[in-house]
Design a protein around this motif. Structure first.
Motif, short mmCIF file in Angstrom:
data_model
loop_
_atom_site.label_atom_id
_atom_site.label_comp_id
_atom_site.label_asym_id
_atom_site.label_seq_id
_atom_site.Cartn_x
_atom_site.Cartn_y
_atom_site.Cartn_z
N GLU A 553 0.76 -1.24 0.15
CA GLU A 553 -0.21 0.07 0.06
C GLU A 553 0.62 1.49 -0.10
O GLU A 553 1.73 1.44 0.67
N CYS A 554 0.76 2.15 -0.96
CA CYS A 554 1.32 3.20 -1.13
C CYS A 554 0.39 4.48 -1.60
O CYS A 554 -0.20 3.96 -2.66
N LYS A 555 0.82 5.67 -1.58
CA LYS A 555 -0.07 6.60 -2.23
C LYS A 555 0.71 7.19 -3.58
O LYS A 555 -0.07 7.37 -4.28
N MET A 556 1.90 7.31 -3.38
CA MET A 556 2.61 8.23 -4.50
C MET A 556 3.25 7.15 -5.47
O MET A 556 4.20 6.19 -4.60
N MET A 557 3.31 7.12 -6.83
CA MET A 557 4.10 6.33 -7.71
C MET A 557 4.32 7.12 -8.81
O MET A 557 3.23 7.69 -9.41
N PRO A 558 5.41 7.19 -9.26
CA PRO A 558 5.68 7.98 -10.72
C PRO A 558 5.07 7.10 -11.74
O PRO A 558 5.00 5.83 -11.82
N VAL A 559 4.66 7.81 -12.88
CA VAL A 559 4.23 7.08 -14.07
C VAL A 559 5.09 6.24 -14.63
O VAL A 559 4.61 5.09 -15.07
N ALA A 560 6.23 6.57 -14.63
CA ALA A 560 7.21 5.53 -15.44
C ALA A 560 7.35 4.15 -14.59
O ALA A 560 7.43 3.10 -15.19
N THR A 561 7.22 4.18 -13.17
CA THR A 561 7.29 3.15 -12.57
C THR A 561 6.11 2.25 -12.56
O THR A 561 6.19 0.94 -12.65
N LEU A 562 4.79 2.89 -12.62
CA LEU A 562 3.61 2.18 -12.87
C LEU A 562 3.44 1.75 -14.40
O LEU A 562 3.47 0.39 -14.33
N ARG A 563 4.16 2.21 -15.26
CA ARG A 563 4.22 1.72 -16.62
C ARG A 563 5.23 0.26 -16.68
O ARG A 563 4.95 -0.33 -17.15
N ASN A 564 6.35 0.61 -15.86
CA ASN A 564 7.13 -0.54 -15.97
C ASN A 564 6.50 -1.62 -15.41
O ASN A 564 6.77 -2.82 -15.82
N ILE A 565 5.85 -1.35 -14.16
CA ILE A 565 5.37 -2.72 -13.57
C ILE A 565 4.11 -3.12 -14.23
O ILE A 565 4.18 -4.69 -14.46
#
Length: 906
Positions: A553-565
């Motif tokens: 559980e986390c609030k903040m995530m960069p767009v690039a990280t979400l895309r990579n995941i």
């Protein structure tokens, strides 16, 4: 028994424990270097890490200036002498800590942002000159920006309107304004505990020029003759009050895409709730992280590689992403500070003699994860710092503490530490202000090889093959950075109650580990470098593959990280979200990035499954959403090691044809049961790291699981070497299943004192065992050293399959001989040894050499006013950093207290 046995890996110098070697005042010479290295080698130490430090009063004439020609001569001699002993030499790239010294001018020193505010009304000229107010900063601070903030939200850069003398040539035409002037000031921090020749300002770790100038001093001293240093070392980042660097505005613009000068109001704000303040500060912290990574860590590592060496770094405490900083160096290093509680019966833990801190294995895993994820062979540890009060730390207290770091993935231990002491310095020798004292002057030194051999056996296994962990746990560093309070954020060990322990990342990692899952942490950058191979996550060509990645559980995530995941899932990986992230971090192009972020989340079309698990299948893989992470792991058949249900803890390694399991019993009870292991193992050999013994375990295998019969007393460790196919040729392990009659060793004991001081007490004949401090005579309470106990037992016939000697209570370590044959060093709980091969029918002689601690002799010296602590700098402090005084200590129990028994087993 020797260390290099059939089932133990071939011993290399890195497998022995190494020690931090404080060169007190650089008062070093070749004769003492040679003598001390030989003593360390003979005690089982594999290498030294030279850290020059402050010196002892009265020996100034022996001091050598750091990096001077004479100092370099001794360094080169040390490397040559160590090499002849098959020992290694690491070196601190500096003296004391943090890095700094005489080559660091104020321009290159650690920087501090100074902000001054001035009110200004429409039509008025600022009468006050814009100059730094702090008298200590006037000579060094440089104006970097002056920003005008209007009451209607206007922001104007008026820096160019400031004359050289500080006069502002600008007037607002309307409204009320506030001017903020930003100065690049200096923290004024000096190198702490510096050695002669190392004194000076702490450098700006964010400034590449400062780092280059700092390292050039070493190149100049080497004069093209590179010393054979294994690893250059950097201690934990303790650069305090340094929240700035002259190039930070430019770096911020380049890396974050907007002008930080426009947001000085937010950066300097004390508002702890404003969202935009938190976003600006998150971007500022990320920029500091980038600058520490590129300008210091990578730069320093490149320099060491040019010098045919590697880097060993304690990244904790840095204002940066710890996983990336650790991942950049060659040997990531954590540290143990203070003392942990273990419910092991008989393990001494006196509340007055330990620090009120609790070393946290989850903190160790930042260093070990970076090693595993990046395919690095070593993860090291500064070990036993302030384990207990001076002179009161025993080898038995060291054992479970070092086992905790082994369980966390460390495989290269460095003692903290050993002070260089010349032969002509009287007892207690030179000492560092923070215990423990791993030196020949310590009374436990005759028995330290027992502990060192144990550590060597463990590390021979833990350095073999690769870490074998199943789960990657994403570290949401942007949640850590996204705080409106404060400025720079030093992610230090002593601050984990604020930045680590409250997070779901920490709590889920700890819970899953306790359940028997194997976990490594991974950063955003490392996620971006990960590939999917046959459905497994491959973080590095030299790393073991992982089965799943968890996003806690986390609030903040960069767009690039979400895309990579999501791309990893599409390529065949299994991704588990505990909860979907809510937002992107930072301020620049916020709405644009939010839009992309929401669009990506909207592509996740979850279908409801069992146990509140939702699944979205994409490409070759899948994304799961599950608040209960263990249910999701079960759903994807990621198995835990159920052996933890017994109370055992473990570390698993992957080797060709099988696996190692390092197993430790830190519970209060003995464990004697069938343990199930995951995997395709067919056979298992038990390796005893305490004795070096080995034998075939009782096993059975079915359904890709191996069942092994294990027996571990509280405080014991065992290693299983699991074979997938070929059955090894080895005798069966002797299990202690059926105890026969217990033989009490209650004949008279002869005690004679063999080494120590201040004086050797007279020998005595004992009708019963107890602390030698309670014996008659004036010398026993003040005595620290070794005493030898001798007695006999009568064995009518030798019928049992094995006999176990138990010494009962030992204060504090022992070496045992049975009938003149060495039966081993017993240095930790339980104080037991298998002695069947040394016994015979009839009368048997038992000889036990016991060493107590230094405490009683030190207390006696303080009571008599004998001056033994005279050091420059911090001199000598107790565990609470108050002046040290042992004069009121009560005598510590010493010697063989027993009861001593021998138990036969069939």
């Amino acid at each position: 028994m020797g260390l290099a046995q059939n089932f133990w890996p071939t011993i290399k110098k890195e497998m022995h424990p190494w020690t931090r070697w404080w060169w007190m005042g650089n008062a070093v010479d070749e004769q003492n270097v040679a003598s001390l290295l030989k003593q360390y080698h003979d005690a089982g130490i594999g290498g030294v890490e030279i850290t020059p430090i402050y010196g002892a009063v009265g020996y100034e004439q022996r001091y050598l200036d750091f990096l001077s020609p004479k100092w370099m001569d001794v360094l080169n001699y040390t490397v040559k002498e160590a090499t002849s002993l098959n020992m290694g030499v690491d070196m601190n790239t500096g003296t004391g800590w943090p890095f700094g010294g005489p080559q660091i001018t104020p321009e290159l020193a650690a920087s501090k942002l100074l902000i001054q505010k001035y009110p200004l009304k429409a039509g008025d000229a600022l009468t006050e000159k814009i100059q730094v107010n702090d008298a200590r900063q006037k000579a060094v601070a440089k104006l970097q920006a002056v920003m005008a903030y209007g009451d209607k939200g206007e922001v104007i850069d008026v820096t160019a309107k400031v004359a050289a003398d500080g006069t502002l040539n600008w007037k607002p035409t309307t409204g009320n304004w506030q001017l903020l002037a930003a100065f690049d000031g200096k923290s004024r921090q000096m190198v702490k505990r510096a050695a002669p020749g190392g004194e000076g300002l702490v450098m700006d770790h964010l400034n590449k020029k400062a780092v280059d100038v700092y390292l050039k001093r070493f190149d100049d001293a080497y004069q093209g003759k590179i010393p054979g240093i294994n690893n250059y070392f950097n201690d934990s980042y303790e650069v305090f009050g340094a929240d700035w660097s002259p190039a930070l505005f430019d770096e911020f613009q380049k890396r974050r895409g907007y002008d930080l000068k426009q947001h000085l109001l937010e950066l300097s704000s004390k508002d702890s709730t404003n969202e935009n303040v938190a976003r600006v500060k998150s971007d500022y912290r990320e920029t500091m992280s980038d600058m520490v990574l590129h300008n210091f860590t990578e730069n320093w590592t490149d320099w060491t590689h040019k010098n045919h060496s590697k880097t060993r770094n304690q990244s904790h405490g840095s204002p940066g992403n710890l996983l990336d900083l650790y991942g950049t160096v060659d040997v990531p290093e954590c540290e143990t500070f203070g003392s942990s509680y273990f419910p092991i019966p008989g393990l001494r833990r006196d509340s007055a003699d330990v620090r009120n801190v609790d070393p946290d294995p989850m903190m160790f895993k930042f260093a070990t994860s970076a090693a595993h994820v990046n395919g690095k062979p070593f993860a090291s540890s500064e070990t036993f710092t302030w384990l207990a009060e001076h002179f009161k730390a025993s080898l038995s207290q060291c054992k479970p503490e070092v086992e905790n770091i082994f369980l966390s993935g460390v495989n290269h231990v460095f003692f903290h530490g050993t002070a260089y002491t010349p032969q002509d310095v009287p007892f207690p020798g030179w000492l560092f202000y923070a215990s423990v004292n791993f030196s020949p002057t310590n009374t436990f030194w005759p028995h330290i090889k027992g502990m060192n051999d144990y550590i060597t056996r463990c590390q021979s296994v833990l350095q073999d093959g690769k870490a074998d962990n199943d789960i990657l746990m994403y570290w949401p560093v942007y949640d850590v950075w996204n705080k409106a309070s404060g400025m720079e954020m030093l992610l230090a060990i002593h601050g984990i109650n604020a930045w680590l322990r409250p997070t779901q990342f920490y709590q889920q990692s700890k819970q899953l580990t306790q359940k028997g899952y194997t976990i490594d942490f991974i950063s955003d950058t490392q996620v971006g470098a990960t590939k999917v191979v046959s459905g497994m996550l491959q973080t590095n060509v030299n790393a073991s593959p992982y089965k799943v990645i968890i996003i806690p559980e986390c609030k903040m995530m960069p767009v690039a990280t979400l895309r990579n995941i999501l791309q990893l899932a599409n390529n065949g990986a299994t991704v588990i979200f505990q909860k979907l992230p809510e937002d992107v971090p930072g301020l620049n192009d916020l709405e644009g990035r939010r839009k992309v972020f929401k669009q990506m989340l909207a592509t996740l079309k979850f279908s409801a499954g069992k146990n509140s698990i939702s699944e979205f299948k994409t490409g070759k893989g899948s994304v799961l959403l599950a608040s209960d992470l263990q249910s999701a792991l079960d759903f994807k058949q990621v198995k835990r090691e159920a052996l933890t249900d017994s109370g055992l803890e473990f570390n698993r390694r992957r080797i060709d044809g099988g696996k190692y399991y390092y197993l430790v019993n830190h519970t209060a009870k003995a464990i004697d049961q069938q343990i199930i292991l995951n995997g395709d193992g067919k056979y298992a050999v038990i390796l005893d790291p305490q004795s070096g013994d080995s034998g075939m375990a009782e096993t059975s295998s079915a359904n890709h699981q191996l069942t092994v019969h294990l027996q571990l007393k509280s405080g014991e460790a065992l290693i299983l070497k699991v074979y997938n196919q070929q059955k090894p040729a080895v005798n069966n392990w002797v299990y202690l299943n059926k105890p026969t009659k217990t033989i009490s060793v209650n004949n008279n004991w002869n005690l004679h004192f063999t080494a120590g001081g201040p004086e050797l007490p007279a020998g005595q004949k004992l009708s019963k065992l107890g602390s030698w401090t309670e014996l008659p005579g004036p010398k026993v309470t003040a005595f620290s050293g070794s005493g030898v106990y001798t007695s006999t037992i009568f064995l009518p016939v030798k019928t049992a399959k094995e006999y176990v000697l138990n010494l009962g209570r030992v204060a504090e370590s022992a070496h045992v001989w049975i009938n003149g044959k060495d039966a081993g060093i017993l240095w930790a709980n339980p104080f037991e040894a298998r002695i069947g091969k040394y016994l015979h029918a009839g009368t048997n002689t038992i000889k036990v050499e016991v060493a107590n601690l230094m405490a009683n002799r030190i207390s006696d010296m303080d009571k008599k006013g004998i001056q033994w602590r005279k050091y420059h700098e911090i001199n000598f402090v107790n565990i609470n950093y108050l002046p040290f005084d042992a004069s009121k200590w009560q005598p510590m129990a010493s010697g063989l207290i027993g009861p001593v028994t021998v138990v036969g087993y069939n």
